[in-house]
Design a protein around this motif. Structure first.
Motif, PDB file in Angstrom:
ATOM      1  N   VAL A  77       4.470  -3.086  -6.951  1.00 55.55           N
ATOM      2  CA  VAL A  77       3.129  -3.288  -6.376  1.00 55.55           C
ATOM      3  C   VAL A  77       2.433  -4.462  -7.059  1.00 55.55           C
ATOM      4  CG1 VAL A  77       0.820  -2.293  -6.132  1.00 55.55           C
ATOM      5  CG2 VAL A  77       2.835  -0.893  -5.659  1.00 55.55           C
ATOM      6  N   TYR A  78       2.456  -4.478  -8.401  1.00 58.73           N
ATOM      7  CA  TYR A  78       1.809  -5.573  -9.130  1.00 58.73           C
ATOM      8  C   TYR A  78       2.456  -6.913  -8.777  1.00 58.73           C
ATOM      9  CZ  TYR A  78      -0.350  -1.957 -12.005  1.00 58.73           C
ATOM     10  OH  TYR A  78      -1.075  -0.876 -12.441  1.00 58.73           O
ATOM     11  N   THR A  79       3.782  -6.884  -8.638  1.00 63.42           N
ATOM     12  CA  THR A  79       4.499  -8.089  -8.264  1.00 63.42           C
ATOM     13  C   THR A  79       4.065  -8.568  -6.886  1.00 63.42           C
ATOM     14  OG1 THR A  79       6.426  -7.459  -9.589  1.00 63.42           O
ATOM     15  CG2 THR A  79       6.787  -9.065  -7.858  1.00 63.42           C
ATOM     16  N   SER A  80       3.939  -7.630  -5.953  1.00 58.72           N
ATOM     17  CA  SER A  80       3.538  -7.985  -4.587  1.00 58.72           C
ATOM     18  C   SER A  80       2.137  -8.604  -4.568  1.00 58.72           C
ATOM     19  CB  SER A  80       3.572  -6.744  -3.681  1.00 58.72           C
ATOM     20  OG  SER A  80       4.893  -6.259  -3.535  1.00 58.72           O
ATOM     21  N   ILE A  81       1.239  -8.051  -5.391  1.00 56.45           N
ATOM     22  CA  ILE A  81      -0.115  -8.604  -5.467  1.00 56.45           C
ATOM     23  C   ILE A  81      -0.068 -10.057  -5.953  1.00 56.45           C
ATOM     24  CG2 ILE A  81      -2.336  -8.451  -6.655  1.00 56.45           C
ATOM     25  CD1 ILE A  81      -1.943  -5.410  -6.723  1.00 56.45           C
ATOM     26  N   GLY A  82       0.723 -10.289  -6.992  1.00 55.51           N
ATOM     27  CA  GLY A  82       0.864 -11.645  -7.506  1.00 55.51           C
ATOM     28  C   GLY A  82       1.502 -12.581  -6.496  1.00 55.51           C
ATOM     29  N   VAL A  83       2.532 -12.081  -5.810  1.00 51.67           N
ATOM     30  CA  VAL A  83       3.219 -12.892  -4.802  1.00 51.67           C
ATOM     31  C   VAL A  83       2.263 -13.278  -3.676  1.00 51.67           C
ATOM     32  CG1 VAL A  83       4.936 -12.794  -2.950  1.00 51.67           C
ATOM     33  CG2 VAL A  83       5.554 -12.087  -5.262  1.00 51.67           C
ATOM     34  N   VAL A  96       0.839  -1.204   0.000  1.00 55.36           N
ATOM     35  CA  VAL A  96       0.000   0.000   0.000  1.00 55.36           C
ATOM     36  C   VAL A  96       0.871   1.249   0.000  1.00 55.36           C
ATOM     37  CG1 VAL A  96      -1.645   1.350   1.362  1.00 55.36           C
ATOM     38  CG2 VAL A  96      -1.965  -1.122   1.107  1.00 55.36           C
ATOM     39  N   ILE A  97       1.933   1.246   0.791  1.00 58.84           N
ATOM     40  CA  ILE A  97       2.854   2.388   0.828  1.00 58.84           C
ATOM     41  C   ILE A  97       3.499   2.596  -0.540  1.00 58.84           C
ATOM     42  CG2 ILE A  97       5.013   3.262   1.810  1.00 58.84           C
ATOM     43  CD1 ILE A  97       4.262   1.822   4.407  1.00 58.84           C
ATOM     44  N   ASN A  98       3.935   1.499  -1.158  1.00 58.20           N
ATOM     45  CA  ASN A  98       4.557   1.593  -2.481  1.00 58.20           C
ATOM     46  C   ASN A  98       3.592   2.155  -3.514  1.00 58.20           C
ATOM     47  OD1 ASN A  98       7.241   0.963  -2.418  1.00 58.20           O
ATOM     48  ND2 ASN A  98       6.979  -1.211  -2.876  1.00 58.20           N
ATOM     49  N   ALA A  99       2.328   1.716  -3.475  1.00 54.71           N
ATOM     50  CA  ALA A  99       1.337   2.179  -4.448  1.00 54.71           C
ATOM     51  C   ALA A  99       1.105   3.682  -4.318  1.00 54.71           C
ATOM     52  CB  ALA A  99       0.026   1.417  -4.260  1.00 54.71           C
ATOM     53  N   LEU A 135       5.116   9.803  -7.320  1.00 58.71           N
ATOM     54  CA  LEU A 135       6.347   9.985  -8.088  1.00 58.71           C
ATOM     55  C   LEU A 135       6.051  10.154  -9.577  1.00 58.71           C
ATOM     56  CD1 LEU A 135       8.873   7.444  -6.493  1.00 58.71           C
ATOM     57  CD2 LEU A 135       8.975   9.935  -6.407  1.00 58.71           C
ATOM     58  N   ILE A 136       5.123   9.357 -10.107  1.00 61.25           N
ATOM     59  CA  ILE A 136       4.793   9.458 -11.527  1.00 61.25           C
ATOM     60  C   ILE A 136       4.197  10.824 -11.842  1.00 61.25           C
ATOM     61  CG2 ILE A 136       3.280   8.574 -13.353  1.00 61.25           C
ATOM     62  CD1 ILE A 136       3.607   5.793 -12.059  1.00 61.25           C
TER      63      ILE A 136
END
Length: 296
Positions: free
Chosen positions: A153-159, A121-124, A130-131
């Motif tokens: 973030v997408y990677t974390s969701i998949g993990v 959540v922090i990363n998102a 930043l973008i």
């Protein structure tokens, strides 16, 4: 310290905090997939440090050795980040390989998974900021860092999804398989970042939308000139460099031609939210012979 530099400095703090959370999540669960997720966060910290250094250097004014400024320094940061991402992929593969032959049991209700969710959540939130900031400030280093965080973030969701399924189904082989799939994804992300930074260093032309906007702005402020041709443009960090030939009547005075150039330069600076550097080569009317499709 300018705004972009301040944002890059905060990114380091955020990156360290996220890495700490993911590292704790790995210690609590023992999941190799969560380990790979934590390892990528080390890359985030390194990338944030590189971005801060590059943005600070890119903001320095032109000097005798760098008369065109230091804008391209941000591309080195993006290339470094891409290389670090690809290195992280190698370490993830190395960690996941032995676990393929000795999968570890994982509990679906392990609180470590919630810790990893908090890190995501922090990363998102920070990646989105930043973008937006990178686009607003024309900073490729900040924008690249933001996209990298969203890839994380997408990677974390998949993990997390894979780890949950492994815990619920008892098919613990999903854990190392997911880590390897994530490593492949990270490797591809790193390649894209390196390619984008290489394009910037090689003076690749801006997208067609930018080129069309340049033509329209020049045409709107070039009253009195006959045509424009040989338009070229390139981006260097937060700067946009533009050059073209401007054909004027052969009997036009230097003062009149100079006034047209001033209007065009002012119009370009007002139309773009970045530092525009325009070089205009003025030609007399007879130079247009043999050319087509250059009329303003």
């Amino acid at each position: 310290m300018n705004r972009a530099t301040k944002i890059a400095a905060v990114s380091i703090v955020v990156g360290v905090a996220v890495f700490a959370l993911k590292y704790v999540a790995w210690l609590m669960t023992g999941s190799v997939a969560l380990y790979s997720d934590a390892l990528e966060s080390i890359v985030n910290v390194a990338a944030a440090i590189g971005a801060l250094a590059a943005i600070h250097y890119a903001a320095q004014p032109p000097d005798a050795e760098h008369p065109y400024g230091h804008h391209k320094a941000e591309y080195f940061s993006a290339a470094f980040e891409g290389a670090m991402i690809m290195l992280a992929a190698f370490f993830i593969f190395r960690e996941a390989w032995p676990v393929l032959f000795a999968p570890r049991a994982i509990d679906w209700d392990d609180p470590g998974l919630l810790v990893n969710v908090a890190a995501g959540v922090i990363n998102a939130a920070w990646g989105s900021w930043l973008i937006r900031s990178g686009r607003k400030l024309a900073s490729p280093a900040l924008e690249a860092d933001g996209h990298h965080l969203w890839a994380d973030v997408y990677t974390s969701i998949g993990v997390l999804g894979g780890v949950f399924l492994a815990a619920v189904t008892g098919f613990y082989l999903l854990d190392p398989l997911l880590a390897m799939a994530m490593a492949a994804h990270i490797l591809f992300s790193g390649f894209k970042l390196v390619k984008a930074s290489t394009d910037g260093l090689m003076d690749a032309a801006p997208d067609e939308e930018t080129m069309k906007k340049l033509r329209n702005v020049i045409a709107a402020h070039a009253k009195g000139a006959i045509e424009m041709h040989d338009l070229k443009a390139r981006r260097a960090g937060s700067a946009l460099f533009v050059d073209f030939h401007l054909v004027v009547p052969a009997d036009m005075t230097v003062n009149a031609a100079h006034a047209i150039c001033d209007r065009i330069e002012t119009g370009l600076e007002a139309a773009f939210d970045e530092d525009v550097h325009a070089s205009i080569h003025v030609e007399p009317e007879h130079e247009r012979e043999g050319r087509r499709n250059g009329a303003i």
